[in-house]
Design an enzyme around this catalytic site. Structure first.
Site, PDB file in Angstrom:
ATOM      1  N   ARG A  27       0.811  -1.028   0.011  1.00  0.00           N
ATOM      2  CA  ARG A  27      -0.121   0.195  -0.042  1.00  0.00           C
ATOM      3  C   ARG A  27       0.925   1.184   0.090  1.00  0.00           C
ATOM      4  O   ARG A  27       0.433   2.255  -0.170  1.00  0.00           O
ATOM      5  CB  ARG A  27      -0.838  -0.116   1.423  1.00  0.00           C
ATOM      6  CG  ARG A  27      -1.873  -1.255   1.260  1.00  0.00           C
ATOM      7  CD  ARG A  27      -2.653  -1.185   2.640  1.00  0.00           C
ATOM      8  NE  ARG A  27      -3.312  -0.182   2.901  1.00  0.00           N
ATOM      9  CZ  ARG A  27      -4.612  -0.066   2.496  1.00  0.00           C
ATOM     10  NH1 ARG A  27      -5.408  -0.881   1.639  1.00  0.00           N
ATOM     11  NH2 ARG A  27      -5.525   1.123   2.572  1.00  0.00           N
ATOM     12  N   TRP A  74       1.251   6.325   5.469  1.00  0.00           N
ATOM     13  CA  TRP A  74       1.728   7.105   4.169  1.00  0.00           C
ATOM     14  C   TRP A  74       1.354   8.594   4.478  1.00  0.00           C
ATOM     15  O   TRP A  74       0.041   9.058   4.124  1.00  0.00           O
ATOM     16  CB  TRP A  74       0.902   6.569   2.887  1.00  0.00           C
ATOM     17  CG  TRP A  74       1.474   6.676   1.611  1.00  0.00           C
ATOM     18  CD1 TRP A  74       2.573   5.829   1.076  1.00  0.00           C
ATOM     19  CD2 TRP A  74       0.935   7.708   0.439  1.00  0.00           C
ATOM     20  NE1 TRP A  74       2.700   6.169  -0.271  1.00  0.00           N
ATOM     21  CE2 TRP A  74       1.736   7.303  -0.554  1.00  0.00           C
ATOM     22  CE3 TRP A  74       0.123   8.712   0.465  1.00  0.00           C
ATOM     23  CZ2 TRP A  74       1.662   7.981  -1.609  1.00  0.00           C
ATOM     24  CZ3 TRP A  74       0.002   9.192  -0.627  1.00  0.00           C
ATOM     25  CH2 TRP A  74       0.747   9.187  -1.802  1.00  0.00           C
ATOM     26  N   ASN A  98      -6.896   5.768   9.224  1.00  0.00           N
ATOM     27  CA  ASN A  98      -6.676   5.729   7.657  1.00  0.00           C
ATOM     28  C   ASN A  98      -7.524   6.779   7.197  1.00  0.00           C
ATOM     29  O   ASN A  98      -8.809   6.477   7.310  1.00  0.00           O
ATOM     30  CB  ASN A  98      -6.618   4.270   6.931  1.00  0.00           C
ATOM     31  CG  ASN A  98      -6.416   4.357   5.699  1.00  0.00           C
ATOM     32  OD1 ASN A  98      -6.158   5.468   5.104  1.00  0.00           O
ATOM     33  ND2 ASN A  98      -6.874   3.294   4.946  1.00  0.00           N
ATOM     34  N   GLY A  99      -7.098   7.875   6.358  1.00  0.00           N
ATOM     35  CA  GLY A  99      -8.118   8.873   5.961  1.00  0.00           C
ATOM     36  C   GLY A  99      -7.450  10.101   5.946  1.00  0.00           C
ATOM     37  O   GLY A  99      -6.495  10.412   6.464  1.00  0.00           O
ATOM     38  N   GLU A 489       5.013   0.261 -24.105  1.00  0.00           N
ATOM     39  CA  GLU A 489       5.906  -0.426 -23.018  1.00  0.00           C
ATOM     40  C   GLU A 489       5.297  -1.521 -22.710  1.00  0.00           C
ATOM     41  O   GLU A 489       6.178  -2.354 -21.885  1.00  0.00           O
ATOM     42  CB  GLU A 489       5.990   0.784 -21.805  1.00  0.00           C
ATOM     43  CG  GLU A 489       4.569   1.083 -21.136  1.00  0.00           C
ATOM     44  CD  GLU A 489       4.999   2.156 -20.126  1.00  0.00           C
ATOM     45  OE1 GLU A 489       5.853   2.170 -19.571  1.00  0.00           O
ATOM     46  OE2 GLU A 489       3.970   2.740 -19.877  1.00  0.00           O
ATOM     47  N   HIS A 505       2.823  14.955 -42.400  1.00  0.00           N
ATOM     48  CA  HIS A 505       4.190  15.676 -42.605  1.00  0.00           C
ATOM     49  C   HIS A 505       5.374  14.443 -42.313  1.00  0.00           C
ATOM     50  O   HIS A 505       6.353  14.273 -42.007  1.00  0.00           O
ATOM     51  CB  HIS A 505       4.279  16.690 -41.293  1.00  0.00           C
ATOM     52  CG  HIS A 505       3.760  18.118 -41.823  1.00  0.00           C
ATOM     53  ND1 HIS A 505       4.131  18.885 -42.777  1.00  0.00           N
ATOM     54  CD2 HIS A 505       2.643  18.293 -41.278  1.00  0.00           C
ATOM     55  CE1 HIS A 505       2.956  19.493 -42.803  1.00  0.00           C
ATOM     56  NE2 HIS A 505       2.320  19.526 -41.877  1.00  0.00           N
TER      57      HIS A 505
HETATM   58  C1  F6R Z   1       5.275   5.102 -18.048  1.00  0.00           C
HETATM   59  C2  F6R Z   1       6.126   5.282 -17.151  1.00  0.00           C
HETATM   60  C3  F6R Z   1       7.225   6.201 -17.241  1.00  0.00           C
HETATM   61  C4  F6R Z   1       7.270   7.155 -16.214  1.00  0.00           C
HETATM   62  C5  F6R Z   1       8.696   7.880 -15.965  1.00  0.00           C
HETATM   63  C6  F6R Z   1       8.496   9.108 -14.868  1.00  0.00           C
HETATM   64  O1  F6R Z   1       4.062   4.076 -17.912  1.00  0.00           O
HETATM   65  O2  F6R Z   1       5.472   4.853 -15.916  1.00  0.00           O
HETATM   66  O3  F6R Z   1       7.295   6.797 -18.327  1.00  0.00           O
HETATM   67  O4  F6R Z   1       6.141   8.047 -16.069  1.00  0.00           O
HETATM   68  O5  F6R Z   1       9.718   7.015 -15.781  1.00  0.00           O
HETATM   69  O6  F6R Z   1       8.247   8.768 -13.696  1.00  0.00           O
HETATM   70  P1  F6R Z   1       7.927   9.451 -12.462  1.00  0.00           P
HETATM   71  O7  F6R Z   1       6.499  10.005 -12.652  1.00  0.00           O
HETATM   72  O8  F6R Z   1       8.016   8.474 -11.275  1.00  0.00           O
HETATM   73  O9  F6R Z   1       8.779  10.640 -12.424  1.00  0.00           O
END
Ligand code: F6R
Length: 611
Positions: A27, A74, A98-99, A489, A505
């Protein structure tokens, strides 16, 4: 986000609590703690950082007692620290929460005037004080908890023990998850099933407003109005791994489905509808400073860079301030022009991406004010920032970013409204209209998620394609880029995202009858609807297969496209939030049908902490 575990039975509770918390690590958290009770003695152990820090402390000086509560925090209100870690105690009461308590400042003020002193920066500590006061006034523990929550505005899953009533745990929830685990001579409570799977398979899911009184031999549940209720017991046959994914096959799927909640959490407590304004905790830019800004530079990588492109349109339109969106990896190695009148915004899910961090530091060193839009409090970027806006998406575990993207978009929209108000480019009424439009987004996401079955059919038809093209104009251009990135990806299919106007283009040369082209074409004025129809005609003329993302009532594009996926109509600048969802699902299902490791695609890491 935060995790809760509670135990009452005949065993030592500390090891049970710590091992339950370990199962909730997914989490995300930045500190942890337990409170164990032995008759009328309350032992609290807390530690910042990983659970092993708590474990070491617990092992060195084992807190004795067969009843206790534990928590992984968190951070939202107050940095990660031992003092801010839960459980919070006051007057013999220990609570884990939590909340978010939205009215905590007013409640703290009131409690201070009655002589209370607070030992943390958290909103949650308020619960310990309120419950302690209610107990002193003569209420029993369940009634005291009820009386306390009646004073609170916000969301909560709460577990409470007190030395004055040492054999039971009282817990209650509203909008934050909580399950009860049933055992023989022992009972449990937790934020999620995996925490308890090694002890029981029998669970009761608490409903909104429920309050449960748990002893070693009994569990009683009362509904919101105080009447005793029966909630069904469910036998859970999940494996621990599946359970962590909440029954979804992959974290990515779970995270796509969580977006209505994630976006609502980004908005919660920030929209001041009646004032037509936005509240960001810790905002420290004066109106003079905001009016004196001459430029915003957004720094980001990957998906976060795409949200930056959408953010540019939002901020330029609502706050009339020029915005440049820079790939962090390029910016850091140029000799960029940065002035003290510039605001540098780093956008990052993790807050640890090396290029974004370096670019952010560079911009700050050259005099810019530094604002981080980030999902992880306490991360390097939030430590570097002058101001942090948290996206509150909760932990994102799937490598492909999904809920981080949509929460960044709504975070940027809130920021655009805030800047617009401070710079005088938005009237109260106009800001109210924008905020009202934002309130509708979580429901729209819920609706668009229902397109999953039709997206899956499209995925099946094109799962063996070699290439994909994604086209969008105006606010849909970043959506096209994001759709292509998601697909490549995790499915490993080559995909390109393009602004529709650029098709002639170059990429038009690629189009033949084997090429699926995803055209994002809601009927928005900025999206140049007529022009994107022109793109569709050009693709058709060359035999390309058109998959169109369109408004629910669009018969015209539907008659031109091979496949359509319909989305509810949002305002132009917010439409990217809604239009992205089918593209996430498309990537997910293509990758899953190809048998790929969706959550951990080859060569990719969740947090790119090296260049
Ligand atoms: C695509 C992805 C990556 C992140 C990039 C930046 O799905 O997860 O392109 O967006 O590595 O990561 P952050 O947002 O953690 O800086």
């Amino acid at each position: 986000m935060c995790g809760i575990v509670g135990y009452v039975g005949d065993k030592e509770s500390a090891p049970i609590l710590v091992s339950g918390l370990k199962k909730l690590e997914y989490r995300g958290y930045d500190s942890a703690g337990v409170a164990v009770m032995n008759r009328n003695v309350l032992n609290v152990v807390r530690a910042t950082g990983k659970l092993k820090n708590l474990e070491t402390r617990v092992q060195t000086d084992v807190p004795q007692g067969t009843i206790g509560i534990g928590h992984t925090r968190w951070a939202t209100h107050g940095r990660p620290s031992d003092e801010n870690a839960h459980p919070h105690t006051y007057g013999g009461v220990a609570v884990v929460h939590n909340g978010i308590i939205e009215n905590h400042l007013a409640l703290k003020e009131e409690l201070r005037s009655k002589g209370h002193h607070f030992s943390s920066e958290t909103d949650s500590e308020v619960f310990a004080h309120l419950i302690s006061d209610e107990l002193k006034s003569g209420l029993d523990l369940p009634a005291a908890v009820r009386a306390a929550i009646a004073q609170v505005k916000g969301t909560y899953a709460l577990a409470v023990v007190t030395t004055s009533d040492p054999n039971r745990i009282v817990c209650t929830k509203d909008s934050s998850p909580m399950v009860l685990g049933l055992g023989q001579g022992q009972n449990f409570v937790a934020s999620d099933v995996p925490a308890l799977l090694e002890h029981t398979r029998d669970f009761v899911y608490m409903e909104e407003g429920d309050l449960a009184v748990i002893t070693a031999s009994n569990v009683d549940i009362y509904g919101r109005t105080g009447q005793k209720v029966n909630r069904p017991t469910r036998r859970i046959d999940w494996t621990p791994m599946m359970a962590e994914k909440g029954g979804h096959k992959h974290f990515m799927h779970k995270e796509i489905m969580e977006q209505p909640r994630a976006v609502a959490d980004t908005l919660r407590g920030r929209m001041l509808l009646s004032e037509g304004d936005v509240h960001f905790e810790g905002w420290n830019l004066s109106p003079e400073k905001v009016r004196a800004l001459t430029k915003i530079t957004i720094l980001a990588c990957g998906t976060s860079w795409h949200s930056g492109i959408a953010g540019k349109a939002m901020i330029e339109s609502l706050a009339r301030l020029p915005v440049e969106v820079e790939l962090a990896s390029e910016f850091r190695y140029r000799d960029p022009i940065v002035e003290p009148s510039h605001l540098a915004i780093a956008i990052s899910q993790s807050g640890e991406t090396a290029d974004t961090l370096a670019a952010f530091k560079e911009a700050k060193a050259r005099g810019a004010t530094a604002l981080a839009l980030c999902n992880v409090i306490g991360s390097a970027m939030t430590r570097e920032a002058d101001i942090t806006i948290l996206t509150n998406a909760g932990p994102e575990i799937g490598v492909a970013s999904t809920k981080a993207f949509t929460t960044q978009l709504v975070g940027l929209y809130l920021l655009a409204v805030k800047l617009g108000r401070m710079r005088g480019t938005l009237t109260v009424k106009a800001a109210q209209e924008h905020l009202t439009a934002l309130t509708e987004i979580p429901k729209m996401i819920e609706d668009v998620l229902k397109c999953e079955a039709s997206v899956k059919r499209v995925a099946r038809e094109f799962m063996n394609a070699q290439d994909f093209l994604f086209l969008g104009r105006g606010p849909m251009h970043p959506v096209a880029l994001e759709g292509a990135l998601k697909l490549k990806e995790i499915s490993y299919i080559h995909a390109e995202g393009y602004a529709g106007g650029e098709m002639k283009h170059g990429p038009i040369a690629l189009i033949d009858e084997k090429m699926p082209v995803v055209v994002i074409a809601p009927k928005q004025p900025h999206v140049a609807y007529e022009k994107i129809i022109g793109n569709i005609e050009e693709v058709r003329a060359r035999g390309g297969k058109v998959i169109a993302i369109i408004d629910e009532d669009d018969a015209h594009v539907a008659s031109l496209a091979d496949h359509v996926i319909r989305i509810p109509a949002a305002s132009a600048l917010l439409a990217p939030v809604v239009a992205t969802i089918p593209l996430q699902l498309l990537a997910y299902h293509v990758a899953d049908l190809r048998g790929n490791d969706v959550d951990q695609p080859r060569n990719l890491a969740k947090s790119v902490t090296v260049e």
